[in-house]
Design an enzyme around this catalytic site. Structure first.
Site, PDB file in Angstrom:
ATOM      1  N   GLU A   1     -10.944   3.574  -6.155  1.00 34.59           N
ATOM      2  CA  GLU A   1     -11.117   2.129  -6.279  1.00 34.59           C
ATOM      3  C   GLU A   1     -11.840   1.836  -7.592  1.00 34.59           C
ATOM      4  O   GLU A   1     -12.338   2.749  -8.253  1.00 34.59           O
ATOM      5  CB  GLU A   1     -11.934   1.599  -5.094  1.00 34.59           C
ATOM      6  CG  GLU A   1     -11.376   1.941  -3.725  1.00 34.59           C
ATOM      7  CD  GLU A   1      -9.992   1.394  -3.454  1.00 34.59           C
ATOM      8  OE1 GLU A   1      -9.655   0.325  -3.984  1.00 34.59           O
ATOM      9  OE2 GLU A   1      -9.238   2.035  -2.705  1.00 34.59           O
TER      10      GLU A   1
ATOM     11  N   ARG B   1      -1.218  -5.567   4.268  1.00 35.04           N
ATOM     12  CA  ARG B   1      -0.440  -5.018   3.161  1.00 35.04           C
ATOM     13  C   ARG B   1       0.762  -4.297   3.751  1.00 35.04           C
ATOM     14  O   ARG B   1       0.638  -3.610   4.772  1.00 35.04           O
ATOM     15  CB  ARG B   1      -1.263  -4.011   2.344  1.00 35.04           C
ATOM     16  CG  ARG B   1      -2.469  -4.614   1.663  1.00 35.04           C
ATOM     17  CD  ARG B   1      -3.287  -3.553   0.970  1.00 35.04           C
ATOM     18  NE  ARG B   1      -3.833  -2.602   1.940  1.00 35.04           N
ATOM     19  CZ  ARG B   1      -4.723  -1.660   1.657  1.00 35.04           C
ATOM     20  NH1 ARG B   1      -5.168  -1.522   0.427  1.00 35.04           N
ATOM     21  NH2 ARG B   1      -5.163  -0.847   2.590  1.00 35.04           N
TER      22      ARG B   1
ATOM     23  N   ARG C   1       0.867  -1.184   0.000  1.00 36.44           N
ATOM     24  CA  ARG C   1       0.000   0.000   0.000  1.00 36.44           C
ATOM     25  C   ARG C   1       0.895   1.222   0.000  1.00 36.44           C
ATOM     26  O   ARG C   1       1.739   1.378   0.879  1.00 36.44           O
ATOM     27  CB  ARG C   1      -0.889  -0.036   1.247  1.00 36.44           C
ATOM     28  CG  ARG C   1      -1.734   1.199   1.467  1.00 36.44           C
ATOM     29  CD  ARG C   1      -2.870   1.234   0.456  1.00 36.44           C
ATOM     30  NE  ARG C   1      -3.904   2.173   0.813  1.00 36.44           N
ATOM     31  CZ  ARG C   1      -3.859   3.479   0.590  1.00 36.44           C
ATOM     32  NH1 ARG C   1      -2.795   4.028   0.040  1.00 36.44           N
ATOM     33  NH2 ARG C   1      -4.875   4.242   0.929  1.00 36.44           N
TER      34      ARG C   1
END
Length: 111
Positions: free
Chosen positions: A20, A56, A12
């Site tokens: 998104e 992440r 990330r």
């Protein structure tokens, strides 16, 4: 704002938030990020936190010394978004966002 690196780890990008899927700037941001770094050897720089709630890796991504996180905001493809304590590049990314907004740059800020 998330990439998959060799070995399958999800990373990330710190300090930014991009659209998104099914949101207006998703394709532009995804395509630009791919153009910049796909199949390139990047450097991943850790700030304070190692991983987020989704496991992440949290990193700033560099390619040949270019801060990719910052570049995405400069190009108007992502907004600045910071969460303490990971704020190393907050002033630079926030300034880039301000300039992108003022100049109507990219998908996020075009007039």
């Amino acid at each position: 704002d998330t990439i998959v690196v060799e070995g399958g780890s999800h990373v990330r990008l710190l300090g930014i938030d991009a659209d998104e899927k099914n949101y207006p700037c998703y394709s532009a941001a995804k395509n630009t990020l791919e153009t910049l770094i796909l199949n390139q050897e990047v450097v991943l720089e850790k700030d304070s936190s190692d991983v987020d709630q989704y496991q992440r890796c949290l990193r700033t991504v560099f390619l040949n010394g270019l801060n990719i996180d910052l570049e995405m905001v400069k190009r108007g493809l992502a907004v600045a978004r910071f969460y303490e304590p990971d704020v190393k590049y907050k002033s630079a990314i926030s300034a880039a966002e301000k300039q992108a907004i003022e100049n109507g740059v990219g998908c996020k800020w075009s007039k």
